[in-house]
Scaffold this active site. Structure first.
Site, PDB file in Angstrom:
ATOM      1  N   ASP A   3       2.767   5.289  -7.153  1.00 35.01           N
ATOM      2  CA  ASP A   3       4.016   5.182  -6.393  1.00 35.01           C
ATOM      3  C   ASP A   3       5.246   5.005  -7.267  1.00 35.01           C
ATOM      4  OD1 ASP A   3       2.969   5.474  -3.859  1.00 35.01           O
ATOM      5  OD2 ASP A   3       2.240   3.415  -3.858  1.00 35.01           O
ATOM      6  N   HIS A  44       0.872  -1.182   0.000  1.00 26.66           N
ATOM      7  CA  HIS A  44       0.000   0.000   0.000  1.00 26.66           C
ATOM      8  C   HIS A  44       0.907   1.229   0.000  1.00 26.66           C
ATOM      9  CE1 HIS A  44      -3.437   2.444   0.600  1.00 26.66           C
ATOM     10  NE2 HIS A  44      -3.787   2.125   1.832  1.00 26.66           N
ATOM     11  N   HIS A  73      -2.436  -2.452  -9.893  1.00 24.10           N
ATOM     12  CA  HIS A  73      -3.396  -1.834  -8.980  1.00 24.10           C
ATOM     13  C   HIS A  73      -4.646  -2.687  -8.934  1.00 24.10           C
ATOM     14  CE1 HIS A  73      -5.827   1.219  -6.997  1.00 24.10           C
ATOM     15  NE2 HIS A  73      -4.674   1.746  -6.646  1.00 24.10           N
TER      16      HIS A  73
HETATM   17  N1  CMC Z   1       4.820  -7.163 -10.343  1.00 23.23           N
HETATM   18  C1  CMC Z   1       4.710  -8.402 -10.876  1.00 23.23           C
HETATM   19  N2  CMC Z   1       3.571  -9.118 -10.923  1.00 23.23           N
HETATM   20  C2  CMC Z   1       2.474  -8.536 -10.406  1.00 23.23           C
HETATM   21  C3  CMC Z   1       2.502  -7.249  -9.852  1.00 23.23           C
HETATM   22  C4  CMC Z   1       3.716  -6.556  -9.839  1.00 23.23           C
HETATM   23  N3  CMC Z   1       3.815  -5.328  -9.323  1.00 23.23           N
HETATM   24  N4  CMC Z   1       1.266  -6.925  -9.422  1.00 23.23           N
HETATM   25  C5  CMC Z   1       0.477  -7.979  -9.693  1.00 23.23           C
HETATM   26  N5  CMC Z   1       1.210  -8.953 -10.295  1.00 23.23           N
HETATM   27  C6  CMC Z   1       0.718 -10.224 -10.813  1.00 23.23           C
HETATM   28  C7  CMC Z   1       0.366 -11.181  -9.685  1.00 23.23           C
HETATM   29  O1  CMC Z   1       1.486 -11.956  -9.320  1.00 23.23           O
HETATM   30  C8  CMC Z   1      -0.747 -11.965 -10.322  1.00 23.23           C
HETATM   31  O2  CMC Z   1      -0.165 -12.885 -11.223  1.00 23.23           O
HETATM   32  P1  CMC Z   1      -0.826 -14.366 -11.432  1.00 23.23           P
HETATM   33  O3  CMC Z   1      -2.187 -14.084 -12.024  1.00 23.23           O
HETATM   34  O4  CMC Z   1       0.112 -15.060 -12.347  1.00 23.23           O
HETATM   35  O5  CMC Z   1      -0.889 -14.969 -10.065  1.00 23.23           O
HETATM   36  C9  CMC Z   1      -1.496 -10.947 -11.164  1.00 23.23           C
HETATM   37  O6  CMC Z   1      -0.511  -9.948 -11.487  1.00 23.23           O
HETATM   38  C10 CMC Z   1      -2.672 -10.280 -10.458  1.00 23.23           C
HETATM   39  O7  CMC Z   1      -2.175  -9.645  -9.284  1.00 23.23           O
HETATM   40  P2  CMC Z   1      -2.881  -9.667  -7.870  1.00 23.23           P
HETATM   41  O8  CMC Z   1      -1.819  -9.744  -6.806  1.00 23.23           O
HETATM   42  O9  CMC Z   1      -3.966 -10.678  -7.851  1.00 23.23           O
HETATM   43  O10 CMC Z   1      -3.539  -8.236  -7.891  1.00 23.23           O
HETATM   44  P3  CMC Z   1      -4.113  -7.475  -6.641  1.00 23.23           P
HETATM   45  O11 CMC Z   1      -5.227  -6.651  -7.145  1.00 23.23           O
HETATM   46  O12 CMC Z   1      -4.411  -8.414  -5.522  1.00 23.23           O
HETATM   47  O13 CMC Z   1      -2.892  -6.563  -6.175  1.00 23.23           O
HETATM   48  C11 CMC Z   1      -1.397  -4.787  -5.885  1.00 23.23           C
HETATM   49  C12 CMC Z   1      -2.759  -5.219  -6.423  1.00 23.23           C
HETATM   50  C13 CMC Z   1      -1.237  -3.244  -5.986  1.00 23.23           C
HETATM   51  C14 CMC Z   1      -1.273  -5.158  -4.394  1.00 23.23           C
HETATM   52  C15 CMC Z   1      -0.287  -5.513  -6.707  1.00 23.23           C
HETATM   53  O14 CMC Z   1      -0.379  -5.143  -8.069  1.00 23.23           O
HETATM   54  C16 CMC Z   1       1.111  -5.222  -6.167  1.00 23.23           C
HETATM   55  O15 CMC Z   1       1.555  -5.882  -5.227  1.00 23.23           O
HETATM   56  N6  CMC Z   1       1.822  -4.192  -6.750  1.00 23.23           N
HETATM   57  C17 CMC Z   1       3.121  -3.835  -6.246  1.00 23.23           C
HETATM   58  C18 CMC Z   1       2.958  -2.963  -4.996  1.00 23.23           C
HETATM   59  C19 CMC Z   1       2.483  -1.566  -5.318  1.00 23.23           C
HETATM   60  O16 CMC Z   1       3.003  -0.918  -6.215  1.00 23.23           O
HETATM   61  N7  CMC Z   1       1.515  -1.077  -4.525  1.00 23.23           N
HETATM   62  C20 CMC Z   1       1.011   0.290  -4.651  1.00 23.23           C
HETATM   63  C21 CMC Z   1      -0.428   0.327  -5.056  1.00 23.23           C
HETATM   64  S1  CMC Z   1      -0.948   1.958  -5.550  1.00 23.23           S
HETATM   65  C22 CMC Z   1      -0.860   2.931  -4.133  1.00 23.23           C
HETATM   66  C23 CMC Z   1      -1.829   2.495  -3.092  1.00 23.23           C
HETATM   67  O17 CMC Z   1      -3.044   2.453  -3.340  1.00 23.23           O
HETATM   68  O18 CMC Z   1      -1.349   2.247  -1.983  1.00 23.23           O
END
Ligand code: CMC
Length: 429
Positions: free
Chosen positions: A363, A268, A307
């Site tokens: 971010d 986050h 996201h």
């Molecule tokens: N790098 C590589 N792979 C990723 C990433 C990433 N940054 N984000 C998602 N994926 C992959 C994930 O491994 C999954 O792959 P698979 O379908 O093969 O298992 C797929 O994409 C879907 O991801 P998810 O984890 O199910 O998506 P989510 O909606 O649960 O997570 C998120 C959203 C923001 C937590 C995630 O994209 C992430 O961890 N990003 C990196 C951290 C980040 O930049 N966070 C800031 C968010 S914006 C500011 C805020 O609101 O705080």
């Protein structure tokens, strides 16, 4: 038959139910009538991590993740970032309307009246270790504020609530800056209310000696715009925490501390800090292909990408990219920018990221700007928390005034042992 309804047939029993639909949602408790036996609990929805559950009705922020739209109270984020100050946007988020000049003047002066903290708060903060993470200090100190204002527990008094709103918005920059000064061993700098909200924060951060601090107008404005971009984002993890904790009717300082704790996590608000650490780790453009290969093999994430809601682009990231140019003109180019740009270019062409709709989020570039202004990486989540306080409080107030809201208490699907009898310790294997 009512057209605004779902007809559900339970194939276990052959019974049919008509469930009303409003705002493209069904009321989860309407499903409870769906039972096999009369004494069943009734049907629930199973939604780990709230992937498809609306927790409330809200009129604060609108997001369309597929179209990359973000609006506060109906106003597009791009327009607010271009024309407003953070305090103006904070007023908008909390009151629902943009202020008139007189209202903004009064709001600004009232917030400024609450920028100082009790001397014991300063002493409390001085008790942290020299290397304490400023976000840990921020979370604890905001919680401690509740002990200084016991009337904050009177959450249904509109007048007392307003006082805590002003205190929270006014004091969070002071607590944030004191947390930073603690880590540098520099004396804490008291608020200078002749400066703007953001100029004063920069002064409390960077003032040295007895000279008054004059913020650079471009950097002050850039930070103010970053505050606008971070002020609210509907039901993200920390705002959900604010609503959940606040639903127990605890005081707003304690609920804000809980929200800030949620923001601390690297998925986050901690992501901007993680982006910078990632860029440091990559070190050089030549290492990017190997790094991307590792991400695709599941060895880590490309921080600042992806996201839960935005699946096209994050409109905040677009504004930030432009801001970065203004800031780098003053501070010189952050050498990590080249690594970030190349990472973005490669990732956006890569099937792994395209298929999963992973784009740069707010971010990805904000940390580079923060660093260019002079903030150390540990301060990045704290910089997020300062403006997000406005959003948290707006949601907290909306929740308190919403007759449909009760204490948050989800259900579970129990998958543990069925009933079994106690075994004395000497007989256990
Ligand atoms: N790098 C590589 N792979 C990723 C990433 C990433 N940054 N984000 C998602 N994926 C992959 C994930 O491994 C999954 O792959 P698979 O379908 O093969 O298992 C797929 O994409 C879907 O991801 P998810 O984890 O199910 O998506 P989510 O909606 O649960 O997570 C998120 C959203 C923001 C937590 C995630 O994209 C992430 O961890 N990003 C990196 C951290 C980040 O930049 N966070 C800031 C968010 S914006 C500011 C805020 O609101 O705080």
């Amino acid at each position: 038959m009512n057209k605004d309804s779902l007809t559900i047939t339970d194939n276990r029993t052959g019974k049919t139910y008509e469930i009303p639909v409003a705002n493209d949602t069904v009321h989860a408790t309407d499903l409870r009538q769906i039972k096999v036996k009369d004494d069943d609990f009734g049907m629930m929805t199973y939604d780990p991590s709230f992937m498809n559950t609306a927790l409330c009705k809200s009129s604060i922020t609108f997001i369309d993740g597929d179209k990359g739209i973000l609006r506060y109270r109906g106003y597009p984020i791009e327009q607010l970032a271009e024309h407003c100050s953070y305090l103006e946007v904070s007023y908008l988020i909390l009151h629902g309307e943009l202020p008139t000049s007189a209202q903004l003047e009064q709001w600004t002066s009232e917030v400024k009246m609450h920028t100082f903290v009790h001397e014991n708060i300063k002493r409390l903060m001085q008790g942290f270790r020299y290397d304490a993470h400023p976000m840990g200090m921020f979370v604890s100190t905001v919680a401690a504020l509740s002990t200084f204002y016991p009337e904050a527990g009177d959450i249904f008094s509109e007048e007392k609530r307003r006082k805590q709103v002003l205190r929270l918005i006014g004091k969070v920059p002071t607590v944030a800056a004191f947390a930073y000064r603690n880590s540098t061993g520099m004396p804490y700098v008291y608020p200078d209310n002749d400066l703007t909200f953001t100029g004063n924060f920069l002064s409390m951060m960077f003032r040295a000696g007895s000279n008054r601090y004059k913020p650079h107008p471009v950097l002050e404005q850039a930070l103010d715009k970053l505050f606008i971009l971070h002020a609210d984002h509907e039901l993200n993890c920390s705002t959900t925490a604010m609503r959940n904790v606040g639903s127990s009717h605890v005081d707003p300082f304690s609920a804000t501390a809980a929200a800030a704790a949620a923001l601390y996590g690297p998925l986050h608000g901690g992501a901007n800090e993680a982006v910078l650490r990632m860029l440091d780790h990559i070190g050089d453009i030549s290492q990017i292909p190997a790094f991307i290969k590792g991400v695709k093999a599941g060895e880590g994430k490309l921080m600042g990408f992806g996201h839960r809601v935005y699946k096209n682009f994050d409109p905040r990231a677009n504004v930030i990219k432009k801001l970065a140019e203004d800031v780098f003109e003053v501070t010189g180019r952050n050498p990590k920018l080249d690594i970030a740009l190349e990472l973005e270019r490669i990732a956006l062409q890569d099937d792994y990221f395209i298929k999963r709709k992973l784009y740069p989020n707010v971010d990805f570039y904000s940390g580079l700007i923060y660093q260019a202004i002079g903030f150390p990486v540990q301060m990045f989540p704290v910089l997020f928390a300062i403006p997000r306080t406005s959003g948290w409080i707006a949601h907290w107030q909306e929740m308190l005034n919403d007759a449909e809201q009760k204490i948050a208490r989800p259900r579970q699907v129990y998958i543990g042992s069925p009933k079994r009898d106690f075994v004395p310790i000497e007989k256990r294997r």
